[in-house]
Motif scaffolding. Structure first.
Motif, PDB file in Angstrom:
ATOM      1  N   ASP A  89     -57.004 -17.698  -3.806  1.00 48.88           N
ATOM      2  CA  ASP A  89     -56.291 -16.699  -2.729  1.00 48.88           C
ATOM      3  C   ASP A  89     -54.817 -17.396  -2.803  1.00 48.88           C
ATOM      4  O   ASP A  89     -53.707 -16.610  -2.522  1.00 48.88           O
ATOM      5  CB  ASP A  89     -56.554 -17.166  -1.286  1.00 48.88           C
ATOM      6  N   ASP A  93     -50.694 -10.960  -9.045  1.00 48.69           N
ATOM      7  CA  ASP A  93     -50.791  -9.643  -9.569  1.00 48.69           C
ATOM      8  C   ASP A  93     -49.450  -9.133 -10.146  1.00 48.69           C
ATOM      9  O   ASP A  93     -49.594  -8.193 -10.865  1.00 48.69           O
ATOM     10  CB  ASP A  93     -51.175  -8.776  -8.114  1.00 48.69           C
ATOM     11  N   ARG A 137     -52.760 -15.454  -5.310  1.00 47.21           N
ATOM     12  CA  ARG A 137     -52.290 -14.312  -4.864  1.00 47.21           C
ATOM     13  C   ARG A 137     -51.026 -14.314  -4.302  1.00 47.21           C
ATOM     14  O   ARG A 137     -50.012 -13.613  -3.976  1.00 47.21           O
ATOM     15  CB  ARG A 137     -53.386 -13.532  -4.150  1.00 47.21           C
ATOM     16  N   LYS A 158     -65.661  -7.506  -1.305  1.00 49.15           N
ATOM     17  CA  LYS A 158     -65.124  -6.953  -0.141  1.00 49.15           C
ATOM     18  C   LYS A 158     -65.336  -5.311   0.224  1.00 49.15           C
ATOM     19  O   LYS A 158     -65.864  -4.951   1.081  1.00 49.15           O
ATOM     20  CB  LYS A 158     -63.574  -7.089   0.272  1.00 49.15           C
ATOM     21  N   ASP A 193     -62.524  -8.737  -4.591  1.00 51.66           N
ATOM     22  CA  ASP A 193     -62.033  -7.437  -4.101  1.00 51.66           C
ATOM     23  C   ASP A 193     -63.146  -6.441  -3.924  1.00 51.66           C
ATOM     24  O   ASP A 193     -63.584  -5.846  -3.176  1.00 51.66           O
ATOM     25  CB  ASP A 193     -60.695  -7.009  -4.722  1.00 51.66           C
ATOM     26  N   THR A 194     -63.851  -6.409  -5.342  1.00 51.11           N
ATOM     27  CA  THR A 194     -65.089  -5.579  -5.230  1.00 51.11           C
ATOM     28  C   THR A 194     -66.164  -5.764  -4.349  1.00 51.11           C
ATOM     29  O   THR A 194     -66.752  -4.955  -3.453  1.00 51.11           O
ATOM     30  CB  THR A 194     -65.620  -5.446  -6.735  1.00 51.11           C
ATOM     31  N   LEU A 228     -60.517 -12.669  -8.383  1.00 49.27           N
ATOM     32  CA  LEU A 228     -59.760 -12.086  -7.430  1.00 49.27           C
ATOM     33  C   LEU A 228     -60.358 -10.524  -7.441  1.00 49.27           C
ATOM     34  O   LEU A 228     -60.607  -9.959  -6.503  1.00 49.27           O
ATOM     35  CB  LEU A 228     -58.444 -12.225  -7.558  1.00 49.27           C
TER      36      LEU A 228
END
Ligand code: SF4
Ligand code: SF4
Length: 372
Positions: free
Chosen positions: A321, A329, A324, A365, A362-363, A358
Motif C-alpha cells: 500500500d 502506478d 501505491r 476487492k 484490486d481483483t 496490488l
C-alpha cells in the motif's frame, strides 16, 4: 494462399521452421488442461493463451504447458473481413489482441525499437509491411482516429501508408509508449490517445489474415531477426543464431533493460519476446538483495519522476500500500533505476512484484464488491 504465407522474405528476416515441441509460458494462470489431451492450433488454453501448434499436451506445469506437434483436426478460421468497429474489437480481443476500450482521436503507432540492440520492428516494417499495413487498417477501423502517427527513431527510413511520421529523439527510454505519446502530443497521459506498437499491428494483421489467434512473433537474436512460433524453445533460436551459452552466462528474454532471465534453455518464448540475448558470466556485476546505500543515483534517471529507492524498499518488505502512496502506478518499467543502482539492487523486479500483488488485491476487492 494467405498473405503471410505468400510473402517472400529477401532481407535479413529469417523464418524458423515450426518446432516439434512448444512450451507456452503462462503467468499466474493454471489452465484446465490435462496431459494427453489433443489441442488444435488456435484453441484457447485459458487466461489469454492459445495453442500455437496442433498436437498433444505432454506436460502441464504451473508456468507453462508443453505441446508436441501432431496432426489434429483444426477448427475453421473465423471470417474477420466483414467485421468493423466494436464488433471487430471484440473478435480481436477474443483472439488475445488485448485492445483498449473506446475510440481514440489520435492513434500512435510506436515503431521505436523497444530496447537497445533490438531490430525487430524495423524488419517488420521493411519485410512484413503488408501484414503490418493490414494491422494498421484494422486498428483504424477499431479506433476511428482523426490522426494516425508512426513514431520512429530520428533518421529511420521506415514509413506506413496512411500515417504521418514523427521522429523520436534517439536514446533509451525515449521509445517507451508514454514518452512517445508525450513527445507527439506534448501532454503527459493524454486523453483520447491510443498507442500500439508495430509488433501489435503485426499481431492484428496476422489475426485478420488467418482468422486465428496470432501464433508468430519476431525475435532479435545475434545478428538476425527470426519469425518464430510462440512457444519455440530458447535453445532452438540460440542455436540457429549461432549463439553459444557457457556455464554461468545469463540468457535474457526481451532486452537488457527490461527483460527477464531465462530459467531454462528449454523455456518457450512468449508473443511479447522481442529479443534474446546471452550475457557472458562476469560482464555485469550480479544483482543482489543488498541494502540501499541512499546514494540517490536512481532518482534523477527515472522518467516517471518517482522515487525508485523508496518504492522498492517498501516492496522489499511487502508494504505494497505504501508503494501505491508513492505512485508506483506511474512506473513505466523502463529499468533505468536498476541499471544505475550502485548497490545492484533488483529495483525493477521489486516494483513488478509489488504491482503484481496490488493488481491481485484490486481483483479480490472487485470480486468482493461484486458478491456483496
Ligand atoms: S523502472 Fe525505475 S526508472 Fe523506470 S519508470 Fe519505473 S521507477 Fe522509474
Ligand atoms: S541507486 Fe540504488 S543504492 Fe542508490 S538510492 Fe537508488 S536504490 Fe538506493
Amino acid at each position: 494462399m494467405k498473405l503471410f504465407e505468400s510473402i517472400v522474405r529477401q532481407g535479413p528476416l529469417t523464418t524458423l521452421p515450426e518446432p516439434e515441441t512448444v512450451r507456452i509460458p503462462l503467468s499466474c494462470h493454471r489452465p484446465d488442461i490435462k496431459c494427453g489431451q489433443k489441442m488444435a492450433r488456435g484453441i484457447h488454453i485459458g487466461g489469454g493463451y492459445y495453442a500455437p501448434i496442433s498436437g498433444t499436451v505432454t506436460e502441464v506445469h504451473p508456468t507453462y504447458i508443453c505441446i508436441k506437434a501432431e496432426a489434429v483436426d483444426e477448427p475453421s478460421p473465423r471470417d474477420m473481413g466483414a467485421l468493423s468497429g466494436n464488433e471487430l474489437r471484440t473478435a480481436l480481443n477474443d483472439m488475445g489482441a488485448g485492445l483498449p476500450e473506446g475510440p481514440a482521436q489520435t492513434l500512435i503507432i510506436n515503431g521505436v525499437e523497444p530496447e537497445p540492440g533490438v531490430t525487430a520492428f524495423a524488419h517488420m516494417l521493411d519485410e512484413l509491411s503488408r501484414i503490418v499495413q493490414l494491422g494498421l487498417s484494422t486498428a483504424q477501423s477499431v479506433f476511428s482516429p482523426n490522426r494516425t502517427v508512426l513514431a520512429v527513431e530520428a533518421g529511420a527510413s521506415q514509413s506506413l501508408d496512411g500515417c504521418e511520421k514523427a521522429a523520436i529523439e534517439n536514446g533509451y527510454p525515449n521509445g517507451i509508449d508514454p514518452l512517445v505519446a508525450k513527445a507527439i502530443t506534448g501532454m503527459e497521459n493524454p486523453d483520447n490517445v491510443a498507442v500500439l506498437s508495430v509488433g501489435r499491428l503485426f499481431e492484428l494483421g496476422m489475426i485478420m489474415d488467418t482468422g486465428l489467434p496470432c501464433d508468430k512473433t519476431v525475435v532479435t537474436c545475434g545478428e538476425t531477426d527470426f519469425v518464430t512460433t510462440v512457444g519455440t524453445p530458447v535453445d532452438l533460436i540460440l542455436t540457429t543464431a549461432h549463439q553459444t551459452v557457457r556455464h554461468g552466462d545469463t540468457v535474457v528474454l526481451g532486452g537488457l533493460m527490461r527483460g527477464e532471465a531465462a530459467h531454462s534453455l528449454q523455456q518457450g518464448i512468449s508473443k511479447d519476446t522481442y529479443g534474446l540475448f546471452v550475457v557472458p558470466k562476469g560482464q555485469y556485476p550480479p544483482v543482489e538483495d543488498s541494502p540501499c546505500i541512499g546514494c540517490g543515483e536512481c532518482i534523477p534517471v527515472c522518467p516517471a519522476r518517482i522515487d525508485p529507492a523508496t518504492i522498492s524498499g517498501y516492496a522489499e518488505f511487502r508494504m505494497y500500500d505504501k508503494c501505491r502512496e508513492h505512485d508506483i502506478d506511474a512506473c513505466m518499467e523502463c529499468g533505468m533505476c536498476g541499471f544505475f543502482c550502485i548497490a545492484r539492487r533488483p529495483l525493477l523486479q521489486y516494483i513488478r512484484l509489488a504491482k503484481q500483488h496490488l493488481a491481485q488485491a484490486d481483483t479480490c476487492k472487485l470480486n468482493d464488491q461484486g458478491e456483496g
